[in-house]
Design an enzyme around this catalytic site. Structure first.
Site, mmCIF file in Angstrom:
data_model
loop_
_atom_site.group_PDB
_atom_site.id
_atom_site.type_symbol
_atom_site.label_atom_id
_atom_site.label_comp_id
_atom_site.label_asym_id
_atom_site.label_seq_id
_atom_site.Cartn_x
_atom_site.Cartn_y
_atom_site.Cartn_z
ATOM 1 C CE LYS A 77 -7.141 -2.327 -9.117
ATOM 2 N NZ LYS A 77 -6.159 -1.416 -8.601
ATOM 3 C CD GLU A 88 0.645 -6.917 -11.878
ATOM 4 O OE1 GLU A 88 0.029 -6.133 -11.143
ATOM 5 O OE2 GLU A 88 1.729 -6.653 -12.416
ATOM 6 C CG HIS A 131 0.978 7.073 -9.738
ATOM 7 N ND1 HIS A 131 1.998 6.335 -10.317
ATOM 8 C CD2 HIS A 131 -0.161 6.359 -9.949
ATOM 9 C CE1 HIS A 131 1.492 5.226 -10.831
ATOM 10 N NE2 HIS A 131 0.182 5.216 -10.623
ATOM 11 N NE ARG A 174 3.482 -15.098 11.932
ATOM 12 C CZ ARG A 174 3.750 -15.732 13.084
ATOM 13 N NH1 ARG A 174 2.769 -16.114 13.876
ATOM 14 N NH2 ARG A 174 4.990 -15.968 13.417
ATOM 15 N NE ARG A 223 -4.075 -6.094 -9.434
ATOM 16 C CZ ARG A 223 -4.463 -6.037 -8.168
ATOM 17 N NH1 ARG A 223 -4.880 -7.118 -7.545
ATOM 18 N NH2 ARG A 223 -4.446 -4.888 -7.511
ATOM 19 C CG ASN A 228 1.215 -2.145 -13.978
ATOM 20 O OD1 ASN A 228 1.796 -1.237 -13.410
ATOM 21 N ND2 ASN A 228 0.767 -3.209 -13.353
ATOM 22 C CD GLU A 269 -3.908 5.040 -12.373
ATOM 23 O OE1 GLU A 269 -4.268 4.105 -13.109
ATOM 24 O OE2 GLU A 269 -2.761 5.130 -11.902
ATOM 25 C CG HIS A 297 6.122 2.828 -12.080
ATOM 26 N ND1 HIS A 297 5.682 1.527 -12.123
ATOM 27 C CD2 HIS A 297 5.182 3.496 -11.371
ATOM 28 C CE1 HIS A 297 4.530 1.420 -11.470
ATOM 29 N NE2 HIS A 297 4.199 2.608 -11.019
ATOM 30 C CG HIS A 307 1.027 2.228 -14.411
ATOM 31 N ND1 HIS A 307 -0.026 2.586 -15.231
ATOM 32 C CD2 HIS A 307 0.615 2.493 -13.147
ATOM 33 C CE1 HIS A 307 -1.024 3.037 -14.483
ATOM 34 N NE2 HIS A 307 -0.658 2.991 -13.218
ATOM 35 C CE LYS A 367 -0.749 -4.801 -8.317
ATOM 36 N NZ LYS A 367 -0.274 -4.194 -9.585
HETATM 37 N N1 GLY Z 1 -2.971 -0.250 -9.971
HETATM 38 C C1 GLY Z 1 -2.767 -1.457 -10.655
HETATM 39 C C2 GLY Z 1 -3.300 -2.652 -9.936
HETATM 40 O O1 GLY Z 1 -3.923 -2.515 -8.919
HETATM 41 O O2 GLY Z 1 -3.075 -3.754 -10.386
#
Ligand code: GLY
Length: 370
Positions: free
Chosen positions: A229, A239, A268, A123, A243, A247, A187, A254, A250, A145
């Site tokens: 960031k 998000e 990517h 956990r 946040r 993207n 990025e 994607h 993206h 993430k």
């Molecule tokens: N790579 C996008 C984020 O971390 O929200």
């Protein structure tokens, strides 16, 4: 001890953590990690390429007995249920506990997988990020993430789980190949395109030096990117709102990656390069973004030899309806609405919660057949 370390903080209350940025940090890894990891055991999770170049330096810097090292194959397919299970089994067999620490030592794949292992092992156990690609140093190692991929799509199983600290050794980038540097640069550029036009001006002047590995230029770009960031993540860790700006490009990217099949044909960051220009072009078709800004971005990408849609193989671009269907599976969407990050120009990205899907499809049909 390496002098001249920059430290940024990701302010998340009890889950706050520092990002240390400097050249040659691996030599000081023990003292830098000490405040964050206690006296528990350590497991390093890495990939074959990173292990070949840098594992000995990390082990020498840690200078502790009894480090468990798990070396995984390089590439996106490592972010799978099967590998997740193997890593968990190995750590459980070694009786790893919550007081022990996992070190994610690699690019985005290793960081995402290790973070997810840390989130669910008993956990939740401690983990730290030591990112080894430009992409991971400026984006995926910061913000918590974590994920694996499933046959249904990329990053669809995962959690938000913050590391205890992030150590960015800029010297590690010396062994990164040019393709990976460009993928990471996409990025970096993203932060400029979202909300920092001055940074874009600076990148226009400095991208060549950056991509040639100039240490001072890289360091400044990494610092600016991580600060941007951290600033967004501290306001919207999970998000729920802004946040999603991270993207930019993206949703298109994607879809391109899903069509490419997550093999090495399209990294990517390469997909993000093409996807960001698509977001700008699409915004232009809506009359939101000026042609000059689209042209300026296209020229910048071309100059750095970064891929745009027309550079990608027909096997990826030939079927606009399928790309549109992939866009429909994006995590940001609701049942009925497609959320897109759009732009009013360089440095002026915004979230469109209900994109007009017919016009997105028309745009794809136009660019895929041109
Ligand atoms: N790579 C996008 C984020 O971390 O929200």
């Amino acid at each position: 001890m390496t002098n001249n370390i920059d430290v940024l903080n990701v302010d998340l209350g009890a889950r706050s953590y520092p990002i240390h940025i400097g050249a040659g940090l691996l030599a000081d890894v023990r003292s830098l990690l000490e405040p964050h990891i206690g006296n528990g055991r350590i497991a390093i999770i890495t990939d074959e390429t990173v292990a070949g170049f840098h594992l000995q330096t990390l082990l020498a810097g840690l200078d502790v007995d009894n480090v468990e090292t798990i070396v995984l194959p390089e590439g996106e397919s490592t972010k799978s249920f099967a590998v997740l299970q193997d890593v968990l089994d190995t750590l459980l067999k070694a009786n790893f506990s919550r007081d022990d620490t996992l070190i994610a030592f690699g690019g985005g794949v290793i960081g995402d997988l290790t973070g997810f292992v840390a989130a669910i092992l008993k956990r939740g156990c401690r983990f730290v990020q030591i990112p080894t690609t430009l992409l991971a140093q400026v984006d995926s190692s910061v913000g918590g993430k974590t994920a694996i991929n499933t046959p249904a799509g990329k990053n669809l199983v995962g959690s938000f789980y913050q590391p205890k600290c992030v150590l960015i050794d800029t010297d590690i980038l010396e062994t990164l190949n040019a393709r990976q540097m460009r993928a990471g640069y996409a990025e970096v550029l993203k932060y400029a395109l979202i909300n920092d036009r001055e940074f874009f001006d600076w990148l226009e002047e400095n991208a060549v030096a950056l991509l040639n590995g100039d240490a001072a230029t890289l360091r400044r770009a990494i610092l600016t990117s991580c600060a941007a960031k951290a600033d967004i993540v501290k306001r919207d860790e999970r998000e729920r709102g802004e946040r999603a700006l991270l993207n930019l490009g993206h949703s298109f990217a994607h879809a391109l990656e899903a069509k490419a099949g997550y093999d090495n044909t399209l990294l990517h960051g390469e997909a993000v390069s093409a996807g960001m220009l698509m977001a700008f072009e699409y915004a232009q078709t809506l009359g939101l973004c000026s042609g000059q800004d689209v042209q300026r971005l296209r020229a910048h990408l071309r100059k750095q030899n970064m891929p745009t849609l027309s550079d990608l193989p027909a096997a990826i671009t030939h079927d606009p309806k399928q790309l549109f269907a992939f866009m429909g599976q994006d995590k940001k969407n609701t049942k009925t609405d497609m959320k897109l990050i759009l732009t009013r120009g360089i440095g002026k990205a915004f979230i469109e919660p209900k994109a007009d899907q017919a016009s997105v499809l028309n745009y794809l049909i136009k660019v895929c057949n041109s």
